[in-house]
Enzyme design. Structure first.
Site, PDB file in Angstrom:
ATOM      1  N   ASP A   1      53.141  41.611  -3.271  1.00  0.00           N
ATOM      2  CA  ASP A   1      54.209  41.765  -2.284  1.00  0.00           C
ATOM      3  C   ASP A   1      53.208  41.609  -1.033  1.00  0.00           C
ATOM      4  O   ASP A   1      52.340  42.230  -0.440  1.00  0.00           O
ATOM      5  CB  ASP A   1      54.477  43.536  -2.303  1.00  0.00           C
ATOM      6  CG  ASP A   1      55.465  43.772  -1.074  1.00  0.00           C
ATOM      7  OD1 ASP A   1      55.572  43.019  -0.167  1.00  0.00           O
ATOM      8  OD2 ASP A   1      56.040  45.036  -1.471  1.00  0.00           O
TER       9      ASP A   1
ATOM     10  N   LYS B   1      60.184  40.531   6.459  1.00  0.00           N
ATOM     11  CA  LYS B   1      59.606  40.517   7.870  1.00  0.00           C
ATOM     12  C   LYS B   1      59.763  39.318   8.698  1.00  0.00           C
ATOM     13  O   LYS B   1      60.404  39.085   9.332  1.00  0.00           O
ATOM     14  CB  LYS B   1      58.280  41.500   7.485  1.00  0.00           C
ATOM     15  CG  LYS B   1      58.760  42.856   7.183  1.00  0.00           C
ATOM     16  CD  LYS B   1      57.655  43.884   7.308  1.00  0.00           C
ATOM     17  CE  LYS B   1      58.240  45.351   7.090  1.00  0.00           C
ATOM     18  NZ  LYS B   1      57.404  46.016   5.829  1.00  0.00           N
TER      19      LYS B   1
ATOM     20  N   PHE C   1      53.724  51.004  -1.182  1.00  0.00           N
ATOM     21  CA  PHE C   1      54.910  50.823  -0.414  1.00  0.00           C
ATOM     22  C   PHE C   1      55.775  49.410  -0.608  1.00  0.00           C
ATOM     23  O   PHE C   1      55.242  48.605  -0.451  1.00  0.00           O
ATOM     24  CB  PHE C   1      54.992  51.254   1.052  1.00  0.00           C
ATOM     25  CG  PHE C   1      56.401  51.086   1.719  1.00  0.00           C
ATOM     26  CD1 PHE C   1      57.120  52.196   1.791  1.00  0.00           C
ATOM     27  CD2 PHE C   1      56.789  49.879   2.414  1.00  0.00           C
ATOM     28  CE1 PHE C   1      58.371  52.430   2.447  1.00  0.00           C
ATOM     29  CE2 PHE C   1      57.924  50.021   2.870  1.00  0.00           C
ATOM     30  CZ  PHE C   1      58.915  51.189   2.809  1.00  0.00           C
TER      31      PHE C   1
HETATM   32  C1  PLP Z   1      58.402  46.739   4.859  1.00  0.00           C
HETATM   33  C2  PLP Z   1      57.818  46.489   3.503  1.00  0.00           C
HETATM   34  C3  PLP Z   1      59.017  46.395   2.267  1.00  0.00           C
HETATM   35  C4  PLP Z   1      60.296  46.525   2.472  1.00  0.00           C
HETATM   36  O1  PLP Z   1      60.897  45.643   3.302  1.00  0.00           O
HETATM   37  P1  PLP Z   1      62.365  46.099   4.110  1.00  0.00           P
HETATM   38  O2  PLP Z   1      62.818  44.745   4.970  1.00  0.00           O
HETATM   39  O3  PLP Z   1      62.025  47.316   4.992  1.00  0.00           O
HETATM   40  O4  PLP Z   1      63.177  46.280   2.852  1.00  0.00           O
HETATM   41  C5  PLP Z   1      58.325  46.037   1.070  1.00  0.00           C
HETATM   42  N1  PLP Z   1      56.825  45.852   1.000  1.00  0.00           N
HETATM   43  C6  PLP Z   1      56.037  46.054   1.922  1.00  0.00           C
HETATM   44  C7  PLP Z   1      54.630  45.699   1.429  1.00  0.00           C
HETATM   45  C8  PLP Z   1      56.504  46.236   3.162  1.00  0.00           C
HETATM   46  O5  PLP Z   1      55.660  46.464   4.116  1.00  0.00           O
END
Ligand code: PLP
Length: 398
Positions: free
Chosen positions: A225, A254, A140
């Site tokens: 990520d 985040k 994700f």
């Molecule tokens: C939440 C998330 C994203 C995307 O972040 P947004 O601010 O919602 O665009 C990307 N990678 C990971 C691992 C995430 O948990």
């Protein structure tokens, strides 16, 4: 207005791209939130780890208010007095050379994709438009067209084509598959240190170390990520530290804002980031003084208030207690720091109903996929709050 009135209005006027629990929140403090009827809940999702520092942290709020009274947005056409300090503090905390600030997590991912493609053409010598990026099954990374182009989740993709080419998908946690997928046109491997949305999937031990070696030996940029795993969530500033490695590019978002405001960043080594020239990438709001001031405070309280150590100790405590729950409906309990998943057996009847019951008992958490409940409370959670949560979880499985 009461709960049902808000829900009716949302249904009438809003897009239906979410299926939230039927709780309407209006106030938060630390690990707790309150609904419009005055009922209190322990937040065990933390807005998908965006409020690691707890709701409405007073120091982050003060930094936001102070900055909002002075200057909020300059665009990058001009400089502002928060950006340089944000850069330095973030680099020092994460052992990075360079920062590129954006807003959402998905934008940080998109930015990284652009940077490594350009690096591939300018530095590695990949022929024009041939760059390949390797990603993992069940990843994700966000919701844009390019990002869902390499998703393996049908509901993220169906109906949204045509897709962006240039991505190869391998199984998660399989270093041999990475080695096998690399060609001379491979510019990067993009991976989550722990797959959060997939259900807190922790790769086999040694995987990230092998990945680091394979990337180095093949001139492939390693992009971690850490938008969900970063900034203390797993009991370390970055989850990569559990494996003693360093990525070439690290993506954070985040909790970089403590939940106040969207702030994300690409952290990079100098060689890769330096391929970008003025005019080649940007964002009107990226690096604005309000975002920088909020992020500086969000980082400061993480460290000064020992939230990262607390994530390690409280996480280990909760994990151990969850593992002791004796019921035929729990298949697996796993986690690192305060990123914890409870996976149910197929005959448990689905995770959603347990989340509904927990909500009624004052604990907010959310299912991910059909059978997994994720527990990711703010990193400020204390012993009493952990015991409150554990008691309610035991109750719904009794
Ligand atoms: C939440 C998330 C994203 C995307 O972040 P947004 O601010 O919602 O665009 C990307 N990678 C990971 C691992 C995430 O948990």
């Amino acid at each position: 207005m009461q709960t049902a009135d808000y829900i009716d209005l949302e249904n009438v006027y809003g897009a239906h791209n979410y299926k939230p629990l039927d709780v309407v929140l209006c106030r938060g403090e630390g690990a707790w939130v309150w609904d419009v009827e005055g009922k209190r809940y322990l937040d065990c999702l933390s807005s998908y780890s965006a409020v690691n520092q707890g709701h409405c942290h007073p120091q982050i709020r003060q930094a936001m208010v102070d900055q909002a009274e002075r200057l909020t947005l300059t665009s990058r056409a001009f400089r502002n007095d928060q950006l340089a300090l944000f850069y330095r503090e973030l680099c020092e905390l994460t052992n990075s050379h360079k920062v590129l600030p954006m807003n959402s997590g998905a934008e940080a991912v998109e930015t990284a994709i652009k940077i490594v493609r350009k690096w591939g053409y300018k530095v590695k010598g990949v022929p024009e438009d041939q760059a390949e990026i390797i990603v993992c099954q069940n990843n994700f990374h966000g919701r844009t067209i390019s990002i869902v182009s390499f998703s393996t989740d049908p509901s993220s993709r169906e109906g949204f084509g045509p897709f962006t080419p240039g991505f190869k998908i391998i199984p998660y946690g399989d270093a041999a598959a990475l080695q096998g997928a690399i060609t001379e046109n491979t510019v990067a491997f993009l991976v989550e240190p722990i797959q959060g949305e997939a259900g807190v999937i922790i790769p086999p031990s040694g995987f990230l170390k092998q990945v680091r070696e394979i990337c180095t030996n093949n001139s492939v940029v390693l992009i971690l990520d850490e938008i969900q795993t970063g900034l203390g969530r797993t009991g370390k500033m970055l989850a990569e530290a559990h494996d003693g490695i360093e990525a070439d590019l690290t993506l954070i978002g985040k909790a970089l804002s403590g939940g106040f405001y969207p702030v994300s960043a690409v952290l990079s080594n100098t060689e890769v980031m330096d391929v970008l020239q003025p005019g080649e990438h940007g964002s009107t709001f990226g690096g604005n003084p309000l975002a920088c001031a909020v992020a500086r405070a969000a980082l400061r309280v993480l460290v000064e208030e020992n939230m990262i150590e607390n994530a390690a100790t409280m996480g280990a405590y909760i994990l151990e207690k969850l593992q002791q729950i004796n019921t035929p409906f729990i298949k697996d309990v796993r986690g690192r720091g305060l990123l914890i998943a409870l996976e149910l057996t197929n005959d448990a009847g689905g995770a959603r109903q347990y989340c509904e019951q927990l909500k009624d008992l004052g604990v907010l958490c959310k299912e991910t996929h059909e059978t997994i409940i994720r527990f990711a409370p703010p990193l400020v959670i204390g012993q009493e709050e952990a015991d409150f949560m554990l008691g309610r979880v035991r109750q719904v499985f009794a």
